[in-house]
Design a protein around this motif. Sequence first.
Motif, PDB file in Angstrom:
ATOM      1  N   GLY A  18       0.770  -1.237   0.000  1.00 29.30           N
ATOM      2  CA  GLY A  18       0.000   0.000   0.000  1.00 29.30           C
ATOM      3  C   GLY A  18       0.796   1.279   0.000  1.00 29.30           C
ATOM      4  N   GLU A  19       2.129   1.213  -0.103  1.00 30.82           N
ATOM      5  CA  GLU A  19       2.928   2.434  -0.054  1.00 30.82           C
ATOM      6  C   GLU A  19       2.950   3.142  -1.408  1.00 30.82           C
ATOM      7  N   THR A  20       3.490   4.361  -1.401  1.00 29.16           N
ATOM      8  CA  THR A  20       3.586   5.161  -2.609  1.00 29.16           C
ATOM      9  C   THR A  20       4.995   5.070  -3.181  1.00 29.16           C
ATOM     10  N   LEU A  21       5.100   4.730  -4.461  1.00 32.86           N
ATOM     11  CA  LEU A  21       6.388   4.701  -5.145  1.00 32.86           C
ATOM     12  C   LEU A  21       6.605   6.079  -5.773  1.00 32.86           C
ATOM     13  N   LYS A  22       7.648   6.768  -5.327  1.00 34.64           N
ATOM     14  CA  LYS A  22       7.870   8.137  -5.783  1.00 34.64           C
ATOM     15  C   LYS A  22       8.734   8.160  -7.036  1.00 34.64           C
ATOM     16  N   TYR A  23       8.216   8.830  -8.043  1.00 35.79           N
ATOM     17  CA  TYR A  23       8.842   8.861  -9.366  1.00 35.79           C
ATOM     18  C   TYR A  23      10.259   9.424  -9.305  1.00 35.79           C
ATOM     19  N   THR A  24      10.445  10.536  -8.588  1.00 37.72           N
ATOM     20  CA  THR A  24      11.749  11.196  -8.593  1.00 37.72           C
ATOM     21  C   THR A  24      12.822  10.366  -7.884  1.00 37.72           C
ATOM     22  N   GLN A  25      12.430   9.530  -6.908  1.00 42.85           N
ATOM     23  CA  GLN A  25      13.411   8.709  -6.198  1.00 42.85           C
ATOM     24  C   GLN A  25      14.084   7.700  -7.125  1.00 42.85           C
ATOM     25  N   LEU A  26      13.360   7.278  -8.150  1.00 40.76           N
ATOM     26  CA  LEU A  26      13.890   6.252  -9.047  1.00 40.76           C
ATOM     27  C   LEU A  26      15.115   6.752  -9.819  1.00 40.76           C
ATOM     28  N   PHE A  27      15.177   8.060 -10.072  1.00 41.13           N
ATOM     29  CA  PHE A  27      16.339   8.603 -10.780  1.00 41.13           C
ATOM     30  C   PHE A  27      17.617   8.351  -9.984  1.00 41.13           C
ATOM     31  N   GLY A  28      17.556   8.588  -8.670  1.00 43.94           N
ATOM     32  CA  GLY A  28      18.731   8.368  -7.833  1.00 43.94           C
ATOM     33  C   GLY A  28      19.176   6.920  -7.830  1.00 43.94           C
ATOM     34  N   ILE A  29      18.213   5.996  -7.850  1.00 40.53           N
ATOM     35  CA  ILE A  29      18.535   4.565  -7.880  1.00 40.53           C
ATOM     36  C   ILE A  29      19.299   4.216  -9.153  1.00 40.53           C
ATOM     37  N   ILE A  30      18.919   4.842 -10.270  1.00 37.84           N
ATOM     38  CA  ILE A  30      19.577   4.567 -11.551  1.00 37.84           C
ATOM     39  C   ILE A  30      20.942   5.238 -11.607  1.00 37.84           C
ATOM     40  N   TYR A  31      21.020   6.488 -11.127  1.00 39.07           N
ATOM     41  CA  TYR A  31      22.296   7.210 -11.155  1.00 39.07           C
ATOM     42  C   TYR A  31      23.347   6.562 -10.253  1.00 39.07           C
ATOM     43  N   ASP A  32      22.920   5.767  -9.275  1.00 37.68           N
ATOM     44  CA  ASP A  32      23.864   5.080  -8.393  1.00 37.68           C
ATOM     45  C   ASP A  32      24.691   4.018  -9.122  1.00 37.68           C
ATOM     46  N   VAL A  33      24.240   3.642 -10.305  1.00 40.09           N
ATOM     47  CA  VAL A  33      24.933   2.595 -11.072  1.00 40.09           C
ATOM     48  C   VAL A  33      26.122   3.201 -11.809  1.00 40.09           C
ATOM     49  N   GLU A  34      27.299   2.628 -11.608  1.00 37.73           N
ATOM     50  CA  GLU A  34      28.492   3.092 -12.301  1.00 37.73           C
ATOM     51  C   GLU A  34      28.337   2.845 -13.797  1.00 37.73           C
ATOM     52  N   GLY A  35      28.598   3.888 -14.577  1.00 32.05           N
ATOM     53  CA  GLY A  35      28.465   3.781 -16.022  1.00 32.05           C
ATOM     54  C   GLY A  35      27.269   4.520 -16.573  1.00 32.05           C
ATOM     55  N   VAL A  36      26.394   5.028 -15.684  1.00 34.92           N
ATOM     56  CA  VAL A  36      25.241   5.820 -16.117  1.00 34.92           C
ATOM     57  C   VAL A  36      25.645   7.292 -16.087  1.00 34.92           C
ATOM     58  N   ASN A  37      25.652   7.917 -17.263  1.00 36.52           N
ATOM     59  CA  ASN A  37      26.022   9.333 -17.346  1.00 36.52           C
ATOM     60  C   ASN A  37      24.807  10.238 -17.221  1.00 36.52           C
ATOM     61  N   ASP A  38      23.673   9.798 -17.788  1.00 37.26           N
ATOM     62  CA  ASP A  38      22.463  10.630 -17.738  1.00 37.26           C
ATOM     63  C   ASP A  38      21.234   9.754 -17.954  1.00 37.26           C
ATOM     64  N   VAL A  39      20.157  10.079 -17.247  1.00 36.57           N
ATOM     65  CA  VAL A  39      18.867   9.430 -17.481  1.00 36.57           C
ATOM     66  C   VAL A  39      18.060  10.380 -18.350  1.00 36.57           C
ATOM     67  N   VAL A  40      17.963  10.067 -19.619  1.00 39.91           N
ATOM     68  CA  VAL A  40      17.347  10.968 -20.592  1.00 39.91           C
ATOM     69  C   VAL A  40      15.830  10.919 -20.512  1.00 39.91           C
ATOM     70  N   ASP A  41      15.273   9.733 -20.267  1.00 39.87           N
ATOM     71  CA  ASP A  41      13.803   9.608 -20.177  1.00 39.87           C
ATOM     72  C   ASP A  41      13.473   8.435 -19.269  1.00 39.87           C
ATOM     73  N   LEU A  42      12.359   8.575 -18.549  1.00 37.51           N
ATOM     74  CA  LEU A  42      11.925   7.521 -17.631  1.00 37.51           C
ATOM     75  C   LEU A  42      10.414   7.557 -17.507  1.00 37.51           C
ATOM     76  N   THR A  43       9.773   6.470 -17.899  1.00 36.30           N
ATOM     77  CA  THR A  43       8.327   6.327 -17.703  1.00 36.30           C
ATOM     78  C   THR A  43       8.067   4.986 -17.035  1.00 36.30           C
ATOM     79  N   TRP A  44       6.986   4.928 -16.260  1.00 35.97           N
ATOM     80  CA  TRP A  44       6.659   3.689 -15.572  1.00 35.97           C
ATOM     81  C   TRP A  44       5.167   3.624 -15.289  1.00 35.97           C
TER      82      TRP A  44
END
Length: 389
Positions: free
Chosen positions: A330-356
Amino acid sequence: MPLLETGFEPWDYYQWLDSLQTSLRADPEIGNDIDLSTGSFYENMAESLARQLAQSDLTKLDVYDSRFVSLAENISLDRLASNYGISRNVANYATTTLTIKGTPGYVIDAESMFSNNQDMIYLTDSEVTIGLDGTITVRVYAEDTGEEYNCDANTIINQVMYVEEIEEVTNLEAASGGADMETDYDLRARIKLAQKSVSSSTPNGVASALFSIAGVKSVRYVVNAAATTNSAGDPPYTTHIYVLGGERQAIAQTISDNIALGITLTGTEKIDIPLDNGDVNHVAFSVGSSQTIYMHIAVEFSQVDDTTQDEIIADIRDNIQVWLDSFSMGETLKYTQLFGIIYDVEGVNDVVDLTWGTEQSSLGRTNIELTDFATAITNDDAIEVVASD
């Protein structure tokens, strides 16, 4: 290396080589003019020692990390878990009951095989005979352990070895209880829960006991203390426990063993648990659900030595799945938090687009509200990661 204020920080090969070369030059018995050119005796010795010391530092780091729940792995984590009276859940077989219709008097052998619509095989646990009314029920167990053998009601409908005496077969109840060997990540989460509360009649205590059941992924505890029915339909003064995963009989037994006297339970699953004094504990709970989260992610990759784009994509998917596992029903998944999860991966320079979204055909850029008693799940196929143009 000694322990520093920041913990144990191992030296790599080049740091040890530089230290050894400096020590050799400073040794009065050898002198500053020592030959450390490539291929020389002292340089070969220094390089060999540097490799051994660097490897020794990594071993020391593993030993250091094994003292902490957040860093320990495998048997070291098992030993830490034993300090809290818990152990790693082993892989389990899914089980359910089949209702079989056919020729009266026909004997169905033990270990007769039936399958669901995903080609998972289930075996009867005993020999049974179809009754005069043309029906019989029999307990079946999955051919192998694993979550993939859990399936919905009315899906085990096929004979593996066809006989004409059996006309129809189905499972009126879902097959449940199948579980993979508990991972370090899941065991670590249970240890942290055990640190907060041991098994007891408190909500955290009951949850701790339920999480010890193989296959249980999430627990939610809802108390209606009002004199009226709540929005979920729970009667006044009742407690509603939602459990995702695990075998239903084991869940009922665990609730019976840990729930406090005087609490009235409600839920869709109702199971009577016999007590030692001859009474019966009427246990009720509900089965939680899960929502699959679909994603489309366009990423600009940076140049990383010895790392391919496929490896970076795999790391992105792993990070996202671990992040989703941290949410409760029942919790809320916050869209903006997902960017940080992706940027934590070595080799990611930019997240250009994200939809879910919860439907693959309808993805957006907003927060996702899980339904009240559902957890978020995903898989590699549901997470599409592409290189941006």
